[in-house]
Design a protein around this motif. Structure first.
Motif, PDB file in Angstrom:
ATOM      1  N   LEU A   1       0.835  -1.205   0.000  1.00 28.72           N
ATOM      2  CA  LEU A   1       0.000   0.000   0.000  1.00 28.72           C
ATOM      3  C   LEU A   1       0.870   1.255   0.000  1.00 28.72           C
ATOM      4  CD1 LEU A   1      -2.660  -1.031   2.673  1.00 28.72           C
ATOM      5  CD2 LEU A   1      -2.750  -1.339   0.190  1.00 28.72           C
ATOM      6  N   HIS A   2       0.286   2.349  -0.480  1.00 24.69           N
ATOM      7  CA  HIS A   2       0.950   3.656  -0.417  1.00 24.69           C
ATOM      8  C   HIS A   2      -0.095   4.733  -0.176  1.00 24.69           C
ATOM      9  CE1 HIS A   2       0.151   5.397  -4.586  1.00 24.69           C
ATOM     10  NE2 HIS A   2      -0.406   4.204  -4.657  1.00 24.69           N
ATOM     11  N   GLY A   3       0.363   5.943   0.068  1.00 28.72           N
ATOM     12  CA  GLY A   3      -0.531   7.047   0.397  1.00 28.72           C
ATOM     13  C   GLY A   3      -1.109   7.773  -0.790  1.00 28.72           C
ATOM     14  N   GLY A   4      -0.781   7.358  -2.003  1.00 24.51           N
ATOM     15  CA  GLY A   4      -1.277   8.031  -3.207  1.00 24.51           C
ATOM     16  C   GLY A   4      -2.724   7.698  -3.517  1.00 24.51           C
ATOM     17  N   GLU A   5      -3.184   8.226  -4.634  1.00 25.03           N
ATOM     18  CA  GLU A   5      -4.577   8.091  -5.047  1.00 25.03           C
ATOM     19  C   GLU A   5      -4.832   6.966  -6.037  1.00 25.03           C
ATOM     20  OE1 GLU A   5      -7.300  10.018  -4.038  1.00 25.03           O
ATOM     21  OE2 GLU A   5      -5.916  10.735  -2.515  1.00 25.03           O
ATOM     22  N   SER A   6      -3.791   6.480  -6.711  1.00 23.24           N
ATOM     23  CA  SER A   6      -4.023   5.484  -7.753  1.00 23.24           C
ATOM     24  C   SER A   6      -3.115   4.275  -7.563  1.00 23.24           C
ATOM     25  CB  SER A   6      -3.800   6.101  -9.141  1.00 23.24           C
ATOM     26  OG  SER A   6      -2.507   6.634  -9.226  1.00 23.24           O
ATOM     27  N   ALA A   7      -3.485   3.201  -8.239  1.00 23.02           N
ATOM     28  CA  ALA A   7      -2.693   1.972  -8.195  1.00 23.02           C
ATOM     29  C   ALA A   7      -1.508   2.114  -9.142  1.00 23.02           C
ATOM     30  CB  ALA A   7      -3.559   0.784  -8.606  1.00 23.02           C
ATOM     31  N   VAL A   8      -0.395   1.473  -8.759  1.00 26.02           N
ATOM     32  CA  VAL A   8       0.830   1.535  -9.546  1.00 26.02           C
ATOM     33  C   VAL A   8       1.312   0.110  -9.794  1.00 26.02           C
ATOM     34  CG1 VAL A   8       3.219   2.349  -9.564  1.00 26.02           C
ATOM     35  CG2 VAL A   8       1.442   3.742  -8.476  1.00 26.02           C
TER      36      VAL A   8
ATOM     37  N   THR B   1       9.794 -10.986 -14.363  1.00 27.50           N
ATOM     38  CA  THR B   1       9.585 -12.241 -13.636  1.00 27.50           C
ATOM     39  C   THR B   1       8.716 -12.040 -12.401  1.00 27.50           C
ATOM     40  OG1 THR B   1      11.618 -11.933 -12.385  1.00 27.50           O
ATOM     41  CG2 THR B   1      11.748 -13.267 -14.403  1.00 27.50           C
ATOM     42  N   ASP B   2       8.405 -10.809 -12.101  1.00 24.86           N
ATOM     43  CA  ASP B   2       7.471 -10.543 -11.013  1.00 24.86           C
ATOM     44  C   ASP B   2       6.835  -9.183 -11.228  1.00 24.86           C
ATOM     45  OD1 ASP B   2      10.380  -9.846  -9.746  1.00 24.86           O
ATOM     46  OD2 ASP B   2       8.880  -8.425  -9.034  1.00 24.86           O
ATOM     47  N   CYS B   3       5.680  -9.012 -10.622  1.00 20.77           N
ATOM     48  CA  CYS B   3       5.056  -7.695 -10.678  1.00 20.77           C
ATOM     49  C   CYS B   3       4.701  -7.278  -9.258  1.00 20.77           C
ATOM     50  CB  CYS B   3       3.850  -7.673 -11.611  1.00 20.77           C
ATOM     51  SG  CYS B   3       2.367  -8.416 -10.986  1.00 20.77           S
ATOM     52  N   ARG B   4       4.933  -6.031  -8.988  1.00 23.37           N
ATOM     53  CA  ARG B   4       4.617  -5.444  -7.696  1.00 23.37           C
ATOM     54  C   ARG B   4       3.497  -4.439  -7.925  1.00 23.37           C
ATOM     55  NH1 ARG B   4       6.597  -5.233  -2.820  1.00 23.37           N
ATOM     56  NH2 ARG B   4       8.363  -6.527  -3.430  1.00 23.37           N
ATOM     57  N   LEU B   5       2.427  -4.630  -7.195  1.00 29.33           N
ATOM     58  CA  LEU B   5       1.283  -3.728  -7.269  1.00 29.33           C
ATOM     59  C   LEU B   5       1.257  -2.912  -5.988  1.00 29.33           C
ATOM     60  CD1 LEU B   5      -0.894  -6.577  -8.560  1.00 29.33           C
ATOM     61  CD2 LEU B   5      -0.512  -4.479  -9.863  1.00 29.33           C
ATOM     62  N   VAL B   6       1.200  -1.604  -6.142  1.00 34.15           N
ATOM     63  CA  VAL B   6       1.170  -0.708  -4.994  1.00 34.15           C
ATOM     64  C   VAL B   6      -0.173   0.014  -5.055  1.00 34.15           C
ATOM     65  CG1 VAL B   6       2.409   1.069  -3.726  1.00 34.15           C
ATOM     66  CG2 VAL B   6       3.673  -0.443  -5.271  1.00 34.15           C
ATOM     67  N   LEU B   7      -1.011  -0.260  -4.060  1.00 33.74           N
ATOM     68  CA  LEU B   7      -2.398   0.210  -4.073  1.00 33.74           C
ATOM     69  C   LEU B   7      -2.611   1.348  -3.091  1.00 33.74           C
ATOM     70  CD1 LEU B   7      -4.139  -3.290  -4.071  1.00 33.74           C
ATOM     71  CD2 LEU B   7      -3.383  -1.912  -6.027  1.00 33.74           C
ATOM     72  N   PRO B   8      -3.605   2.204  -3.358  1.00 39.00           N
ATOM     73  CA  PRO B   8      -3.894   3.309  -2.445  1.00 39.00           C
ATOM     74  C   PRO B   8      -4.435   2.800  -1.100  1.00 39.00           C
ATOM     75  CG  PRO B   8      -5.253   3.449  -4.438  1.00 39.00           C
ATOM     76  CD  PRO B   8      -4.432   2.222  -4.546  1.00 39.00           C
ATOM     77  N   ARG B   9      -3.767   3.177  -0.030  1.00 36.45           N
ATOM     78  CA  ARG B   9      -4.148   2.741   1.309  1.00 36.45           C
ATOM     79  C   ARG B   9      -5.592   3.114   1.630  1.00 36.45           C
ATOM     80  NH1 ARG B   9      -2.511   0.992   6.020  1.00 36.45           N
ATOM     81  NH2 ARG B   9      -0.338   0.776   5.408  1.00 36.45           N
ATOM     82  N   SER B  10      -6.014   4.322   1.292  1.00 37.48           N
ATOM     83  CA  SER B  10      -7.367   4.762   1.662  1.00 37.48           C
ATOM     84  C   SER B  10      -8.438   3.879   1.023  1.00 37.48           C
ATOM     85  CB  SER B  10      -7.584   6.232   1.303  1.00 37.48           C
ATOM     86  OG  SER B  10      -7.434   6.417  -0.092  1.00 37.48           O
TER      87      SER B  10
END
Length: 121
Positions: free
Chosen positions: A46-53, A59-68
């Motif tokens: 999770l991160h503090g931003g507004e959108s998913a990254v 060989t791998d994918c990291r998804l960083v999702l909006p905490r809110s």
């Protein structure tokens, strides 16, 4: 975490323990090995931003999702409706990401939430 891929759609289904890990600031990971040193992994944090990254290394994918958004989802569990994000990729295509929390696990952990209906006057 269960990962389902179909064309340009990725669905992630977490259980309650994995959701708790995310909300505690940890990363939830899944690795599938194909023999030898080959494989493919998915990681979510999770991160503090507004959108998913999406961060992809091939060989791998990291998804960083909006905490809110994830906190809002956690607040309405158990429910069947998860979160949907559109990830715009470098090649001009879009990856639809759906994040769900396993309903049966939520009911076991949280109990059934009765929805009240609005009464007519």
């Amino acid at each position: 975490m269960k990962v389902q891929l179909q064309e340009q759609t990725m669905r992630l289904r977490l259980d309650e323990a994995e959701l708790a890990q995310l909300l505690a600031g940890e990363t939830v990971e899944n690795l599938t090995r194909f023999g030898g040193s080959g494989g493919w992994g998915t990681a979510v944090s999770l991160h503090g931003g507004e959108s998913a990254v999406l961060l992809d290394s091939g060989t791998d994918c990291r998804l960083v999702l909006p905490r809110s958004s994830v906190e809002d989802l956690a607040g309405r569990l158990p429910c069947r409706d998860g979160l949907t994000f559109a990830l715009y990729l470098d090649d001009g295509t879009t990856l639809q990401l759906q994040l769900d929390v396993d309903v049966r696990d939520s009911v076991r952990q949280r109990g059934v939430t009765r929805r009240s209906s609005a009464s007519s006057v």
